[in-house]
Scaffold this motif. Structure first.
Motif, PDB file in Angstrom:
ATOM      1  N   THR A 159      21.428 -21.574 -17.297  1.00 37.99           N
ATOM      2  CA  THR A 159      21.886 -20.377 -16.759  1.00 37.99           C
ATOM      3  C   THR A 159      21.555 -20.649 -15.157  1.00 37.99           C
ATOM      4  O   THR A 159      22.502 -19.917 -14.462  1.00 37.99           O
ATOM      5  CB  THR A 159      21.135 -19.068 -17.118  1.00 37.99           C
ATOM      6  N   THR A 160      20.737 -21.309 -14.711  1.00 40.35           N
ATOM      7  CA  THR A 160      20.553 -21.356 -13.275  1.00 40.35           C
ATOM      8  C   THR A 160      20.141 -23.150 -13.068  1.00 40.35           C
ATOM      9  O   THR A 160      19.901 -23.788 -13.798  1.00 40.35           O
ATOM     10  CB  THR A 160      19.275 -20.686 -12.850  1.00 40.35           C
ATOM     11  N   GLY A 161      20.400 -23.329 -11.910  1.00 37.00           N
ATOM     12  CA  GLY A 161      20.150 -24.777 -11.394  1.00 37.00           C
ATOM     13  C   GLY A 161      19.192 -24.873 -10.565  1.00 37.00           C
ATOM     14  O   GLY A 161      18.590 -23.592  -9.887  1.00 37.00           O
ATOM     15  N   PHE A 162      18.215 -26.219 -10.647  1.00 36.06           N
ATOM     16  CA  PHE A 162      17.219 -25.946  -9.851  1.00 36.06           C
ATOM     17  C   PHE A 162      16.933 -27.293  -9.205  1.00 36.06           C
ATOM     18  O   PHE A 162      17.186 -28.093  -9.819  1.00 36.06           O
ATOM     19  CB  PHE A 162      15.735 -25.241 -10.505  1.00 36.06           C
ATOM     20  N   VAL A 163      15.935 -27.464  -8.213  1.00 39.10           N
ATOM     21  CA  VAL A 163      15.433 -28.764  -7.742  1.00 39.10           C
ATOM     22  C   VAL A 163      13.935 -28.491  -7.839  1.00 39.10           C
ATOM     23  O   VAL A 163      13.466 -27.434  -7.244  1.00 39.10           O
ATOM     24  CB  VAL A 163      15.819 -28.949  -6.179  1.00 39.10           C
TER      25      VAL A 163
END
Length: 277
Positions: free
Chosen positions: A68-72
């Motif tokens: 549901t969310t992208g992240f680094v």
């Protein structure tokens, strides 16, 4: 009253033809290498240190998504990047769960095999071009004349002066020479960053490992070489961004024209510092 005091133009040789050819070829090669490299990274968007890498728990850098969310994540620090990295939308508003979006990669659709073909083909062109440029620069004196740092330039006062000039967007071009900050930047790029990119790229090749096994020892393992390759590529990308910004701020027409014709026309006014990218 001399030409400088009267504001007359000083037209002189700016860039050797070898430098100009290498510059424009590099602009093409580096763009293709970066975009195909990002597609290769999409196949396993995690970086490790050492010889082996497996799970994200051991990765020092990870670009991923939670569906549901992208992240680094870098180390223990994590930033949400939905819509940019990790998870984004394509041109048809379809969710794409990849580290880097299609508009930033070659090819635009996921294909590790195609990306590797693009990357390897242009990597050799890039490496051969750098070798030819360095050898040619030794012969024509470009390195000695343009990048040689004189003893007087190492003074704190001179370095601080160049820092202030750059922060005030004032670039000295009176004699067509590089200032100390530019010299150090180009020396670091040409003799450190670019060779590191090439050697770490070779280190990730199993065939080259068999021929030159000492490369794995030099860089501390294949995964360390991959991490250093990514870091060097990031530094090159940052250099390009800053370089383009400086060209825009100091006069894009003059900057591009001098890199095409090799000639540079500067107008000097009393008490002013000229513009130069």
């Amino acid at each position: 009253m001399d030409a400088t005091q009267s504001g007359a133009q000083d037209v002189g040789k700016r860039h050797h033809i070898l430098t100009r050819i290498w510059h424009w070829l590099n602009a093409i090669f580096a763009t293709i290498l970066l975009m195909s490299g990002l597609m290769i990274f999409n196949a396993h968007p995690q970086l490790y240190w050492g010889e082996f890498g497996a799970r994200g728990d051991y990765a020092w850098l990870q670009i991923d998504d939670t569906r549901t969310t992208g992240f680094v994540r870098i180390g223990s620090a994590r930033v949400e990047t939905t819509g940019v990295l990790g998870l984004s939308l394509d041109s048809k508003d379809k969710v794409r769960r990849v580290a880097f979006p299609g508009w930033a990669t070659i090819p635009t659709h996921y294909s590790l095999a195609a990306a590797r073909r693009w990357h390897f083909a242009f990597a050799w062109l890039f490496a051969l071009g750098l070798t030819a440029f360095m050898l040619g620069s030794l012969v024509n004196g470009h390195i000695r004349k343009g990048l040689h740092v004189r003893r007087a330039e190492w003074s704190v006062a001179n370095i601080w002066k160049d820092i202030k000039n750059h922060t005030q967007l004032r670039f000295d071009q009176a004699h067509g020479t590089y200032n100390i900050l530019q010299k150090l930047t180009y020396i670091g790029l040409i003799f450190v960053v670019l060779p590191t990119m090439i050697l770490t790229g070779i280190t990730m090749s199993p065939a080259m490992n068999a021929a030159w096994p000492w490369l794995l020892d030099l860089f501390g393992g294949r995964q360390s070489a991959r991490s250093l390759h990514f870091i060097a590529a990031t530094m090159l990308a940052l250099f390009v961004v800053v370089h383009l910004l400086m060209v825009l701020l100091s006069g894009p027409i003059k900057g591009v024209r001098s890199m095409i014709t090799g000639r540079h026309a500067a107008t000097s006014e009393p008490g002013q510092v000229g513009e130069r990218p």
